[in-house]
Design a protein around this motif. Structure first.
Motif, PDB file in Angstrom:
ATOM      1  N   TRP A   1       0.832  -1.202   0.000  1.00 54.26           N
ATOM      2  CA  TRP A   1       0.000   0.000   0.000  1.00 54.26           C
ATOM      3  C   TRP A   1       0.865   1.251   0.000  1.00 54.26           C
ATOM      4  O   TRP A   1       2.045   1.212   0.305  1.00 54.26           O
ATOM      5  CB  TRP A   1      -0.938  -0.001   1.204  1.00 54.26           C
ATOM      6  CG  TRP A   1      -0.217   0.079   2.512  1.00 54.26           C
ATOM      7  CD1 TRP A   1       0.246  -0.974   3.255  1.00 54.26           C
ATOM      8  CD2 TRP A   1       0.173   1.256   3.208  1.00 54.26           C
ATOM      9  NE1 TRP A   1       0.883  -0.519   4.368  1.00 54.26           N
ATOM     10  CE2 TRP A   1       0.851   0.854   4.371  1.00 54.26           C
ATOM     11  CE3 TRP A   1       0.016   2.617   2.970  1.00 54.26           C
ATOM     12  CZ2 TRP A   1       1.377   1.764   5.281  1.00 54.26           C
ATOM     13  CZ3 TRP A   1       0.532   3.521   3.878  1.00 54.26           C
ATOM     14  CH2 TRP A   1       1.196   3.095   5.024  1.00 54.26           C
ATOM     15  N   HIS A   2       0.227   2.394  -0.316  1.00 50.60           N
ATOM     16  CA  HIS A   2       0.870   3.709  -0.228  1.00 50.60           C
ATOM     17  C   HIS A   2      -0.216   4.753   0.050  1.00 50.60           C
ATOM     18  O   HIS A   2      -1.378   4.559  -0.275  1.00 50.60           O
ATOM     19  CB  HIS A   2       1.639   4.045  -1.524  1.00 50.60           C
ATOM     20  CG  HIS A   2       0.752   4.111  -2.733  1.00 50.60           C
ATOM     21  ND1 HIS A   2       0.400   2.988  -3.457  1.00 50.60           N
ATOM     22  CD2 HIS A   2       0.124   5.148  -3.324  1.00 50.60           C
ATOM     23  CE1 HIS A   2      -0.397   3.348  -4.458  1.00 50.60           C
ATOM     24  NE2 HIS A   2      -0.579   4.647  -4.397  1.00 50.60           N
ATOM     25  N   TYR A   3       0.200   5.854   0.681  1.00 54.09           N
ATOM     26  CA  TYR A   3      -0.734   6.955   0.944  1.00 54.09           C
ATOM     27  C   TYR A   3      -1.073   7.647  -0.370  1.00 54.09           C
ATOM     28  O   TYR A   3      -0.260   7.696  -1.293  1.00 54.09           O
ATOM     29  CB  TYR A   3      -0.132   7.963   1.922  1.00 54.09           C
ATOM     30  CG  TYR A   3      -0.043   7.445   3.337  1.00 54.09           C
ATOM     31  CD1 TYR A   3      -1.193   7.186   4.076  1.00 54.09           C
ATOM     32  CD2 TYR A   3       1.179   7.222   3.941  1.00 54.09           C
ATOM     33  CE1 TYR A   3      -1.115   6.716   5.377  1.00 54.09           C
ATOM     34  CE2 TYR A   3       1.264   6.759   5.246  1.00 54.09           C
ATOM     35  CZ  TYR A   3       0.109   6.503   5.951  1.00 54.09           C
ATOM     36  OH  TYR A   3       0.183   6.035   7.231  1.00 54.09           O
ATOM     37  N   THR A   4      -2.287   8.200  -0.442  1.00 52.53           N
ATOM     38  CA  THR A   4      -2.712   8.958  -1.616  1.00 52.53           C
ATOM     39  C   THR A   4      -3.083  10.388  -1.189  1.00 52.53           C
ATOM     40  O   THR A   4      -3.145  10.683   0.003  1.00 52.53           O
ATOM     41  CB  THR A   4      -3.939   8.305  -2.294  1.00 52.53           C
ATOM     42  OG1 THR A   4      -5.065   8.417  -1.426  1.00 52.53           O
ATOM     43  CG2 THR A   4      -3.675   6.852  -2.629  1.00 52.53           C
ATOM     44  N   LYS A   5      -3.360  11.239  -2.160  1.00 50.88           N
ATOM     45  CA  LYS A   5      -3.719  12.627  -1.874  1.00 50.88           C
ATOM     46  C   LYS A   5      -5.210  12.797  -1.596  1.00 50.88           C
ATOM     47  O   LYS A   5      -5.657  13.880  -1.250  1.00 50.88           O
ATOM     48  CB  LYS A   5      -3.319  13.518  -3.052  1.00 50.88           C
ATOM     49  CG  LYS A   5      -1.817  13.604  -3.226  1.00 50.88           C
ATOM     50  CD  LYS A   5      -1.456  14.514  -4.373  1.00 50.88           C
ATOM     51  CE  LYS A   5       0.051  14.587  -4.520  1.00 50.88           C
ATOM     52  NZ  LYS A   5       0.448  15.486  -5.609  1.00 50.88           N
ATOM     53  N   MET A   6      -5.988  11.722  -1.733  1.00 51.87           N
ATOM     54  CA  MET A   6      -7.419  11.782  -1.466  1.00 51.87           C
ATOM     55  C   MET A   6      -7.646  12.194  -0.003  1.00 51.87           C
ATOM     56  O   MET A   6      -6.877  11.819   0.872  1.00 51.87           O
ATOM     57  CB  MET A   6      -8.047  10.407  -1.719  1.00 51.87           C
ATOM     58  CG  MET A   6      -9.536  10.367  -1.541  1.00 51.87           C
ATOM     59  SD  MET A   6     -10.204   8.745  -1.963  1.00 51.87           S
ATOM     60  CE  MET A   6     -10.107   7.942  -0.365  1.00 51.87           C
ATOM     61  N   LEU A   7      -8.683  12.973   0.244  1.00 54.19           N
ATOM     62  CA  LEU A   7      -9.008  13.390   1.610  1.00 54.19           C
ATOM     63  C   LEU A   7     -10.104  12.497   2.172  1.00 54.19           C
ATOM     64  O   LEU A   7     -11.088  12.203   1.500  1.00 54.19           O
ATOM     65  CB  LEU A   7      -9.460  14.842   1.628  1.00 54.19           C
ATOM     66  CG  LEU A   7      -8.413  15.867   1.193  1.00 54.19           C
ATOM     67  CD1 LEU A   7      -9.021  17.258   1.175  1.00 54.19           C
ATOM     68  CD2 LEU A   7      -7.215  15.820   2.098  1.00 54.19           C
ATOM     69  N   CYS A   8      -9.933  12.089   3.393  1.00 49.08           N
ATOM     70  CA  CYS A   8     -10.949  11.276   4.082  1.00 49.08           C
ATOM     71  C   CYS A   8     -11.873  12.199   4.856  1.00 49.08           C
ATOM     72  O   CYS A   8     -11.433  13.207   5.397  1.00 49.08           O
ATOM     73  CB  CYS A   8     -10.274  10.285   5.022  1.00 49.08           C
ATOM     74  SG  CYS A   8      -9.315   9.046   4.135  1.00 49.08           S
ATOM     75  N   PRO A   9     -13.164  11.833   4.951  1.00 49.74           N
ATOM     76  CA  PRO A   9     -14.091  12.684   5.703  1.00 49.74           C
ATOM     77  C   PRO A   9     -13.727  12.728   7.183  1.00 49.74           C
ATOM     78  O   PRO A   9     -13.260  11.753   7.758  1.00 49.74           O
ATOM     79  CB  PRO A   9     -15.454  12.022   5.496  1.00 49.74           C
ATOM     80  CG  PRO A   9     -15.175  10.660   4.976  1.00 49.74           C
ATOM     81  CD  PRO A   9     -13.789  10.666   4.398  1.00 49.74           C
ATOM     82  N   MET A  10     -13.931  13.891   7.769  1.00 45.40           N
ATOM     83  CA  MET A  10     -13.658  14.059   9.205  1.00 45.40           C
ATOM     84  C   MET A  10     -14.761  13.378   9.983  1.00 45.40           C
ATOM     85  O   MET A  10     -15.929  13.446   9.620  1.00 45.40           O
ATOM     86  CB  MET A  10     -13.624  15.542   9.566  1.00 45.40           C
ATOM     87  CG  MET A  10     -12.581  16.343   8.819  1.00 45.40           C
ATOM     88  SD  MET A  10     -11.050  16.589   9.670  1.00 45.40           S
ATOM     89  CE  MET A  10     -11.500  17.151  11.233  1.00 45.40           C
ATOM     90  N   LYS A  11     -14.381  12.733  11.070  1.00 42.09           N
ATOM     91  CA  LYS A  11     -15.375  12.094  11.945  1.00 42.09           C
ATOM     92  C   LYS A  11     -15.922  13.135  12.912  1.00 42.09           C
ATOM     93  O   LYS A  11     -15.212  14.017  13.365  1.00 42.09           O
ATOM     94  CB  LYS A  11     -14.716  10.961  12.727  1.00 42.09           C
ATOM     95  CG  LYS A  11     -14.152   9.904  11.825  1.00 42.09           C
ATOM     96  CD  LYS A  11     -14.524   8.572  12.328  1.00 42.09           C
ATOM     97  CE  LYS A  11     -13.968   7.564  11.351  1.00 42.09           C
ATOM     98  NZ  LYS A  11     -14.524   6.311  11.433  1.00 42.09           N
TER      99      LYS A  11
END
Length: 105
Positions: free
Chosen positions: A90-100
């Motif tokens: 795996w590798h990190y991407t630039k996509m943003l995850c929704p804040m909880k």
């Protein structure tokens, strides 16, 4: 009699090789990581699919977007959530995850 045993053993070995080759398909995923429902488990949500990536080393951080590949594992798992993957890359991407949402206490 011995030939019959060898023939059966050979047939069983060939069928097992066929099963493991079918199970060795690699899947691609991309999504946000999250804690699993069981303690210590880590999952990634890829649309409607959920993958158990607990065996990933190094472990990605929770609530981060990643992409990668893995091999589905059909055996038992303590996480009991999603499709368990092994041989994870795996590798990190630039996509943003929704804040909880934070709970107010």
């Amino acid at each position: 009699m011995t030939r019959r045993k060898w023939a059966l053993a050979a047939a069983a070995a060939v069928s097992l090789v066929g099963v493991s080759a079918a199970e060795a398909k690699t899947v691609q995923f991309s999504g946000c990581t999250a804690r699993g429902v069981e303690g210590g488990c880590l999952v990634v949500r890829d649309g409607a699919r959920v993958y158990d990536i607990t065996p990933a080393r190094p472990r990605p951080a929770v609530d981060r977007a990643i992409a990668g590949t893995g091999t589905p594992f059909t055996g038992p798992s303590t996480c009991m959530q999603g499709t368990r993957l092994t041989h994870i890359s795996w590798h990190y991407t630039k996509m943003l995850c929704p804040m909880k949402k934070r709970e107010r206490g």
